[in-house]
Design a protein around this motif. Sequence first.
Motif, PDB file in Angstrom:
ATOM      1  N   GLY A 100      11.488   9.013   3.886  1.00  0.00           N
ATOM      2  CA  GLY A 100      10.740   7.860   3.431  1.00  0.00           C
ATOM      3  C   GLY A 100       9.912   8.122   2.188  1.00  0.00           C
ATOM      4  O   GLY A 100       8.768   7.700   2.083  1.00  0.00           O
ATOM      5  N   LEU A 101      10.482   8.892   1.222  1.00  0.00           N
ATOM      6  CA  LEU A 101       9.747   9.211   0.004  1.00  0.00           C
ATOM      7  C   LEU A 101      10.133   8.254  -1.117  1.00  0.00           C
ATOM      8  O   LEU A 101      11.319   7.993  -1.325  1.00  0.00           O
ATOM      9  CB  LEU A 101      10.073  10.638  -0.447  1.00  0.00           C
ATOM     10  CG  LEU A 101       9.578  11.772   0.441  1.00  0.00           C
ATOM     11  CD1 LEU A 101      10.135  13.087  -0.048  1.00  0.00           C
ATOM     12  CD2 LEU A 101       8.062  11.796   0.465  1.00  0.00           C
ATOM     13  N   PRO A 102       9.164   7.726  -1.846  1.00  0.00           N
ATOM     14  CA  PRO A 102       9.503   6.978  -3.051  1.00  0.00           C
ATOM     15  C   PRO A 102      10.005   7.955  -4.120  1.00  0.00           C
ATOM     16  O   PRO A 102       9.464   9.046  -4.254  1.00  0.00           O
ATOM     17  CB  PRO A 102       8.172   6.347  -3.469  1.00  0.00           C
ATOM     18  CG  PRO A 102       7.129   7.213  -2.866  1.00  0.00           C
ATOM     19  CD  PRO A 102       7.717   7.806  -1.625  1.00  0.00           C
ATOM     20  N   VAL A 103      11.060   7.581  -4.846  1.00  0.00           N
ATOM     21  CA  VAL A 103      11.650   8.477  -5.844  1.00  0.00           C
ATOM     22  C   VAL A 103      11.594   7.823  -7.215  1.00  0.00           C
ATOM     23  O   VAL A 103      11.971   6.656  -7.370  1.00  0.00           O
ATOM     24  CB  VAL A 103      13.120   8.793  -5.502  1.00  0.00           C
ATOM     25  CG1 VAL A 103      13.742   9.683  -6.583  1.00  0.00           C
ATOM     26  CG2 VAL A 103      13.230   9.448  -4.144  1.00  0.00           C
ATOM     27  N   LEU A 104      11.112   8.556  -8.186  1.00  0.00           N
ATOM     28  CA  LEU A 104      11.161   8.102  -9.570  1.00  0.00           C
ATOM     29  C   LEU A 104      12.091   9.039 -10.322  1.00  0.00           C
ATOM     30  O   LEU A 104      11.840  10.244 -10.397  1.00  0.00           O
ATOM     31  CB  LEU A 104       9.762   8.126 -10.193  1.00  0.00           C
ATOM     32  CG  LEU A 104       9.685   7.515 -11.578  1.00  0.00           C
ATOM     33  CD1 LEU A 104       9.736   5.997 -11.491  1.00  0.00           C
ATOM     34  CD2 LEU A 104       8.407   7.927 -12.280  1.00  0.00           C
ATOM     35  N   LEU A 106       4.114   0.806 -18.801  1.00  0.00           N
ATOM     36  CA  LEU A 106       4.953   0.556 -17.640  1.00  0.00           C
ATOM     37  C   LEU A 106       4.093   0.031 -16.496  1.00  0.00           C
ATOM     38  O   LEU A 106       2.994   0.515 -16.252  1.00  0.00           O
ATOM     39  CB  LEU A 106       5.638   1.869 -17.228  1.00  0.00           C
ATOM     40  CG  LEU A 106       6.731   1.784 -16.169  1.00  0.00           C
ATOM     41  CD1 LEU A 106       7.907   0.968 -16.655  1.00  0.00           C
ATOM     42  CD2 LEU A 106       7.194   3.187 -15.807  1.00  0.00           C
ATOM     43  N   ASP A 107       4.631  -0.968 -15.817  1.00  0.00           N
ATOM     44  CA  ASP A 107       3.977  -1.457 -14.604  1.00  0.00           C
ATOM     45  C   ASP A 107       5.082  -1.538 -13.560  1.00  0.00           C
ATOM     46  O   ASP A 107       6.024  -2.317 -13.726  1.00  0.00           O
ATOM     47  CB  ASP A 107       3.326  -2.823 -14.856  1.00  0.00           C
ATOM     48  CG  ASP A 107       2.527  -3.281 -13.655  1.00  0.00           C
ATOM     49  OD1 ASP A 107       1.371  -2.824 -13.528  1.00  0.00           O
ATOM     50  OD2 ASP A 107       3.064  -4.052 -12.844  1.00  0.00           O
ATOM     51  N   ALA A 108       4.998  -0.695 -12.545  1.00  0.00           N
ATOM     52  CA  ALA A 108       6.121  -0.640 -11.619  1.00  0.00           C
ATOM     53  C   ALA A 108       5.668  -0.144 -10.259  1.00  0.00           C
ATOM     54  O   ALA A 108       4.602   0.449 -10.125  1.00  0.00           O
ATOM     55  CB  ALA A 108       7.210   0.294 -12.170  1.00  0.00           C
ATOM     56  N   ALA A 109       6.485  -0.400  -9.256  1.00  0.00           N
ATOM     57  CA  ALA A 109       6.194   0.091  -7.914  1.00  0.00           C
ATOM     58  C   ALA A 109       7.487   0.586  -7.284  1.00  0.00           C
ATOM     59  O   ALA A 109       8.564   0.044  -7.538  1.00  0.00           O
ATOM     60  CB  ALA A 109       5.593  -1.014  -7.061  1.00  0.00           C
ATOM     61  N   VAL A 110       7.401   1.664  -6.511  1.00  0.00           N
ATOM     62  CA  VAL A 110       8.553   2.189  -5.795  1.00  0.00           C
ATOM     63  C   VAL A 110       8.184   2.271  -4.320  1.00  0.00           C
ATOM     64  O   VAL A 110       7.217   2.952  -3.955  1.00  0.00           O
ATOM     65  CB  VAL A 110       8.945   3.597  -6.290  1.00  0.00           C
ATOM     66  CG1 VAL A 110      10.362   3.925  -5.845  1.00  0.00           C
ATOM     67  CG2 VAL A 110       8.813   3.715  -7.799  1.00  0.00           C
ATOM     68  N   ALA A 111       8.933   1.594  -3.481  1.00  0.00           N
ATOM     69  CA  ALA A 111       8.650   1.613  -2.046  1.00  0.00           C
ATOM     70  C   ALA A 111       9.182   2.902  -1.434  1.00  0.00           C
ATOM     71  O   ALA A 111      10.082   3.535  -1.990  1.00  0.00           O
ATOM     72  CB  ALA A 111       9.301   0.404  -1.384  1.00  0.00           C
ATOM     73  N   PRO A 112       8.659   3.318  -0.288  1.00  0.00           N
ATOM     74  CA  PRO A 112       9.159   4.528   0.377  1.00  0.00           C
ATOM     75  C   PRO A 112      10.657   4.434   0.617  1.00  0.00           C
ATOM     76  O   PRO A 112      11.149   3.392   1.052  1.00  0.00           O
ATOM     77  CB  PRO A 112       8.392   4.549   1.703  1.00  0.00           C
ATOM     78  CG  PRO A 112       7.166   3.759   1.450  1.00  0.00           C
ATOM     79  CD  PRO A 112       7.531   2.717   0.451  1.00  0.00           C
ATOM     80  N   GLY A 113      11.366   5.520   0.319  1.00  0.00           N
ATOM     81  CA  GLY A 113      12.800   5.554   0.537  1.00  0.00           C
ATOM     82  C   GLY A 113      13.601   4.873  -0.544  1.00  0.00           C
ATOM     83  O   GLY A 113      14.826   4.890  -0.509  1.00  0.00           O
ATOM     84  N   ALA A 152       0.828  -1.203   0.000  1.00  0.00           N
ATOM     85  CA  ALA A 152       0.000   0.000   0.000  1.00  0.00           C
ATOM     86  C   ALA A 152       0.863   1.254   0.000  1.00  0.00           C
ATOM     87  O   ALA A 152       0.509   2.259  -0.602  1.00  0.00           O
ATOM     88  CB  ALA A 152      -0.910   0.003   1.223  1.00  0.00           C
ATOM     89  N   GLU A 153       2.023   1.212   0.679  1.00  0.00           N
ATOM     90  CA  GLU A 153       2.870   2.395   0.791  1.00  0.00           C
ATOM     91  C   GLU A 153       3.655   2.616  -0.495  1.00  0.00           C
ATOM     92  O   GLU A 153       3.985   1.672  -1.203  1.00  0.00           O
ATOM     93  CB  GLU A 153       3.859   2.206   1.949  1.00  0.00           C
ATOM     94  CG  GLU A 153       3.196   2.080   3.298  1.00  0.00           C
ATOM     95  CD  GLU A 153       2.713   3.420   3.806  1.00  0.00           C
ATOM     96  OE1 GLU A 153       3.581   4.248   4.145  1.00  0.00           O
ATOM     97  OE2 GLU A 153       1.494   3.662   3.816  1.00  0.00           O
ATOM     98  N   GLY A 154       3.955   3.900  -0.779  1.00  0.00           N
ATOM     99  CA  GLY A 154       4.802   4.213  -1.914  1.00  0.00           C
ATOM    100  C   GLY A 154       4.014   4.504  -3.175  1.00  0.00           C
ATOM    101  O   GLY A 154       2.797   4.688  -3.149  1.00  0.00           O
ATOM    102  N   LEU A 155       4.777   4.578  -4.277  1.00  0.00           N
ATOM    103  CA  LEU A 155       4.194   4.946  -5.573  1.00  0.00           C
ATOM    104  C   LEU A 155       4.029   3.692  -6.415  1.00  0.00           C
ATOM    105  O   LEU A 155       4.948   2.890  -6.552  1.00  0.00           O
ATOM    106  CB  LEU A 155       5.141   5.926  -6.285  1.00  0.00           C
ATOM    107  CG  LEU A 155       4.752   6.372  -7.695  1.00  0.00           C
ATOM    108  CD1 LEU A 155       3.489   7.204  -7.683  1.00  0.00           C
ATOM    109  CD2 LEU A 155       5.904   7.164  -8.328  1.00  0.00           C
TER     110      LEU A 155
END
Lengths: 558, 210
Positions: B187-191, B22-29, B2-5
Amino acid sequence: MLRLAPALTLLVMLGPVAAGLAGTLLPAFGVMPALGRIEPGLMPFRDLMAWPGLPRAMALSAGTGLAATALALGLTVLICAGWQGTRAFRWLERALSPLLSVPHAAAAFGLAFLIAPSGWIARAIAPLAGWQRPPDLLILQDPLGLSLIAGLVVKEVPFLLLMTLAALPALRPGQSLATARSLGYGRSTGWLLTVFPRLYPQIRLPVYAVLAFSMSVVDVALILGPNTPPTLSVQVLRWMNDPDLALRLRAAAGALLQLALTVAALGLWRLGEAVVAWLGRRRIASGARGKRDGALRGVSLLLGALSAAAVFLGLAALAVWSLAGFWGFPALLPDALTLKSWMRQGGMLIAPATETLRIALPAVTIALVLVLACLEAEQRHGLRPTQRALWLLYLPLIVPQIAFLPGLQILALVGGIDGTRAAVIAAHVIFVLPYLFLSLSDPYRAWDTRHAAVARALGASPGGVFWRVRLPMLLRPVLTAVAVGCAVSVGQFLPTLLLGGGRVPTLTTEAVALASGGARRVIGVTALAQTAAAFLPFALALLLPALIWRNRRGLRHG
Amino acid sequence: MAEGLRLEDVRISFGRRLLLALDAAVAPGEVLTVMGPSGSGKSTLLAAITGTLAPGFTLEGRILLDGHDITALPPEARRTGILFQDELLFPHLSVGGNLAFGLSPQIRGRAARRARIDAALQEIGLAGFAARDPATLSGGQKARVALMRMLLAEPRALLLDEPFSRLDTALRGQIRALVFGRAKAQGLPVLLVTHDQADADAAGGAVVRL
């Protein structure tokens, strides 16, 4: 709401043009219920044909318009061809804004004060020629319209130069010219063969506007144009103002004829474009290098400087006359300078000056709101401006004023709003809008929209971006556009006269009304006041951003 | 997760032409690096996430931030911070004014906001710079102000559009470390989109090639 802005703008701008043309069409075919005429017929045209001055008036309109446009365009192009990128060219560029802001009527009066038999030029050569009295020459209002052509050229060259300068950078003229010169072409020839063919399509609409304007202009023609007969548009105005209302029918027929004449001249010009293009292609195919262009460059610079000097010296002549005590003929300067004319006339100018402001401010505000709404809608909804939209924008500048304003006046009469300030303001908006749009659209579209993306990501709404980021960053171009709009409004003669029914006196109508008399001191004062009214907003547009953003280096050069 | 982008089957097309999928997930941090040559639609992907996709583009799929579907939200409601190649400091505002533009309106009162901005300037080594004209700052100073302006808006994700490519080599490493350090700490997700392999290496996370 915003999505409707372009449609609303077109309605405000073109609605009156269409309605005015319709309002001209009916009386031109003999329908004017106010006079008890409801049966359509060709009587007004027969009446018009019977006027003995018609062929000459038509020839004058077409001749002066075509000649002024060809000369102004030729001079503009030759100056750019010979001098673009040089120091002399930058000097001309600097003179451009003040030249543009001088109203047509004031420039025409100034020119008259220079070239009249008792004007500065005659005074300057009097000692050499041994003149004790002004030479007996018909220079002003000459029957061929030469002084009218000169008056138009000195005002249209700056306009065409401005439009050219706006279009040039995208064409990368420096690269083309360097390539052509490295192949052995002369400077002017290289420019004319490589840059001009790509430039002309970009300035075609402004050129058409200049042609239509020059053919049908009224205020400049009243001051510098011939009298018996005058140009067609001036004659139409005379009929419009005649106490005999029946002459309105003939005036309407004349207005339609003026429209047809303009369309015909535009067609002829189009044909001329094809001929020039054919000649140009032949020249290119021949490979002739045209290396010796020194004389051509010299002449073009001389004429350009002369044309700018005519306006500036004309203003100086107005100023000196406005301050002149006794000023006998061969003397270059008056015996004494006095403020008497200003004291006597100044008080009488307060009312028309206030009226000018009360018309310009609402007209420019309405136009600015509409233009900003259009540009913002374009941005937010991704509307792409088409070539057709540009044509629509130029339409009020190409349809002769004299062709649709009489009809609009009749409609205003029917609607009971003729002679009111509101009617005059609405008429001014028609002409302020296109100029304001042309002035603001390029800087508005060139703004880096990533600033908006950043501001949105930081939590600003679309409205917040507009008010807090975009407008402040675009303060300079917005104020410049407002100044352009003010100058256009201040300079309007025919819409003010016709929609105001002669009861809404502005600085411009007051100044032009002096054309038939010879009161030079009064003309000097009034025309200078008119110039000041047009120039002041430009000064503010320069000054305010410099003051407000004095600590913001990123906004100092817009 | 649930967390992140999370980018769920995101497909962006222009007209009928598919630009990217694109299908992707970035966790916090964590950092996800998207690499590709210019014209591959990297910046368009970021515009889709911030909600500033130009008219004419269509977006399919869903964008989730901390479990919330933000696909249909207006840009200002998404809380996605973005840094571009240029700093894009607002030239009409002072340095302090730029930070105030970003600072969340939850912090009320002139004095409190002023104090928060001064503290923020201190954090990035620019104490006392509040009244300065942003045009007078050096490249590195501008980059730090732009980063802080974004952080003050309290974003929940960080989007980077080649933000280091304009800086010279010495400065690049320094700013890169600052940005990634702050993102990890908060704890930010970064793209990150870039065409520079060194950026991807420094980011240290997963890499997607377009």
